[in-house]
Design a protein around this motif. Sequence first.
Motif, PDB file in Angstrom:
ATOM      1  N   VAL A 111       0.842  -1.201   0.000  1.00  0.00           N
ATOM      2  CA  VAL A 111       0.000   0.000   0.000  1.00  0.00           C
ATOM      3  C   VAL A 111       0.876   1.250   0.000  1.00  0.00           C
ATOM      4  N   ALA A 112       1.911   1.240   0.862  1.00  0.00           N
ATOM      5  CA  ALA A 112       2.807   2.396   0.927  1.00  0.00           C
ATOM      6  C   ALA A 112       3.571   2.573  -0.383  1.00  0.00           C
ATOM      7  N   ALA A 113       4.028   1.443  -0.963  1.00  0.00           N
ATOM      8  CA  ALA A 113       4.771   1.517  -2.215  1.00  0.00           C
ATOM      9  C   ALA A 113       3.900   2.033  -3.352  1.00  0.00           C
ATOM     10  N   GLN A 114       2.629   1.608  -3.400  1.00  0.00           N
ATOM     11  CA  GLN A 114       1.730   2.104  -4.434  1.00  0.00           C
ATOM     12  C   GLN A 114       1.503   3.601  -4.297  1.00  0.00           C
ATOM     13  N   GLU A 115       1.384   4.053  -3.068  1.00  0.00           N
ATOM     14  CA  GLU A 115       1.211   5.485  -2.842  1.00  0.00           C
ATOM     15  C   GLU A 115       2.440   6.253  -3.300  1.00  0.00           C
ATOM     16  N   LEU A 163       5.317   9.073 -10.184  1.00  0.00           N
ATOM     17  CA  LEU A 163       4.901   9.129 -11.587  1.00  0.00           C
ATOM     18  C   LEU A 163       4.004  10.327 -11.871  1.00  0.00           C
ATOM     19  N   GLY A 164       3.308  10.804 -10.834  1.00  0.00           N
ATOM     20  CA  GLY A 164       2.415  11.947 -11.016  1.00  0.00           C
ATOM     21  C   GLY A 164       3.058  13.279 -10.736  1.00  0.00           C
ATOM     22  N   GLY A 165       4.356  13.281 -10.380  1.00  0.00           N
ATOM     23  CA  GLY A 165       5.054  14.534 -10.105  1.00  0.00           C
ATOM     24  C   GLY A 165       4.598  15.205  -8.825  1.00  0.00           C
ATOM     25  N   GLN A 166       4.069  14.428  -7.866  1.00  0.00           N
ATOM     26  CA  GLN A 166       3.607  14.990  -6.598  1.00  0.00           C
ATOM     27  C   GLN A 166       4.756  15.039  -5.593  1.00  0.00           C
ATOM     28  N   ASP A 167       4.460  15.425  -4.357  1.00  0.00           N
ATOM     29  CA  ASP A 167       5.480  15.548  -3.320  1.00  0.00           C
ATOM     30  C   ASP A 167       5.844  14.155  -2.814  1.00  0.00           C
ATOM     31  N   ALA A 218       7.098   9.506   1.146  1.00  0.00           N
ATOM     32  CA  ALA A 218       8.110   8.575   1.640  1.00  0.00           C
ATOM     33  C   ALA A 218       8.270   8.685   3.153  1.00  0.00           C
ATOM     34  N   ARG A 219       8.286   9.910   3.655  1.00  0.00           N
ATOM     35  CA  ARG A 219       8.416  10.103   5.115  1.00  0.00           C
ATOM     36  C   ARG A 219       7.216   9.506   5.841  1.00  0.00           C
ATOM     37  N   ARG A 220       6.036   9.715   5.291  1.00  0.00           N
ATOM     38  CA  ARG A 220       4.821   9.227   5.936  1.00  0.00           C
ATOM     39  C   ARG A 220       4.746   7.703   5.927  1.00  0.00           C
ATOM     40  N   SER A 221       5.260   7.085   4.864  1.00  0.00           N
ATOM     41  CA  SER A 221       5.139   5.625   4.727  1.00  0.00           C
ATOM     42  C   SER A 221       6.330   4.871   5.293  1.00  0.00           C
ATOM     43  N   GLY A 222       7.394   5.602   5.606  1.00  0.00           N
ATOM     44  CA  GLY A 222       8.577   4.934   6.127  1.00  0.00           C
ATOM     45  C   GLY A 222       9.451   4.316   5.058  1.00  0.00           C
TER      46      GLY A 222
END
Length: 421
Positions: free
Chosen positions: A166-170, A176-180, A185-189
Amino acid sequence: MSVSEYGSRSGVAFVVDGRPASVPLRDLRAVARKLVAHFADNVAPCSLQPGEALRGDVTEITVRCLRLAIQVLDTGELPTDADLSELRSSAAQWARAGFRLEYMLRIYHEGIRLGWELVTARAREGDVESVAAASRLWMALLERVTVAATTGFVAELEAMRRNRDVAAQELVTALLGGQDAAAVARRSGLELAERYTVLGVRLGRHPDERNPHVRPEVVARRTLRRLETELDRVCDGRQLSMLGPEGGTVLLGDTPAEHIRTALYERVARAAGVPLTVSLVESDVPGIPAAAHQAHELLELVGHLRRPAGVYRMQDLAFEYQLTRPGPAREHLVRVLEPLADAPELVETLETHIAHELSRQRTARSLHVHANTVDYRLKRVAQLTGFDPTVPSGLRHLHAALVARRLQSGAAAGGSPSDGT
């Protein structure tokens, strides 16, 4: 299983040498220390070094298992699911700590074996019936312990994997979408690499998909699962992927592209069992959306040019890629072959001659014609187009024209990299 099943109806279930069979196990801490020392020396020496916290955990679970063993020998009853709950919890804890399943099972099995040796060491000739009955129950105990520990361990691994997926998909969606992506990464560890190799992946069809007795989507899912499993092994679970039955995109952090050309591609393609085409584009984090778009353009180009499955980078297709850009030069090249519209055998001969590196003999064998026929057809190409395929300048022009023609045919059939499909 009850006491009556194992030949004892009063007192403790099993007796050896006139005493309860469980007596050698009752000094729990002393027996546990002996067993854990044996584990550290013989079963999992790399994982159970002195002073490590895990060694203490192994000691505690060994004590719990000894209590279960004593209960079995004294009552003649196997442990219930509730009795085994702590065992499952401990196995889950070991999974979280990164302990290997094979080591855990070897510890359980070796502990039960050594425990049985302690129980039977005092056995005499008159204890045969009791020992035989106890051995059957002991084997049943081994089965229950193995199932409980494995269930707890695997369930925890699956939960960890689901959370990671789930974290990797996020994260891959953000990249790929050019988002932050850094915030994700910080939130998912998960760790964010400085650079990535972006892989465009295309899966060919498995022969079983053409079997009328097999559902094609089931075969495709199995193929995808094999690919994902091997990719996970090769990359140690560090890849970020967005894949479906036909392919997709994979991001590999700080992975040399040359490594992908060798071990990764060969292993993953072999595991998938279908033709696998991969395009590579290297990029920093901000450039990943554009790199992914370019990787899939390269995949489309490989398909239009009917190139074989394999690994492709921009340097492998730079000339052909440039011809995908619309403009007057490409339109001119397409027109070069118009005089051959009514002579498909001439186009086929020209394509085959180039594919066989200008060898007359190989071209003739491939087309099942005489070498003189090849010479005649190439001469006709020169007469009709004005470009002689037997001289370098004419060959370059005709080769470019063939590529432009194929790209135009591919676009007409279903889209091309230049039109964004």
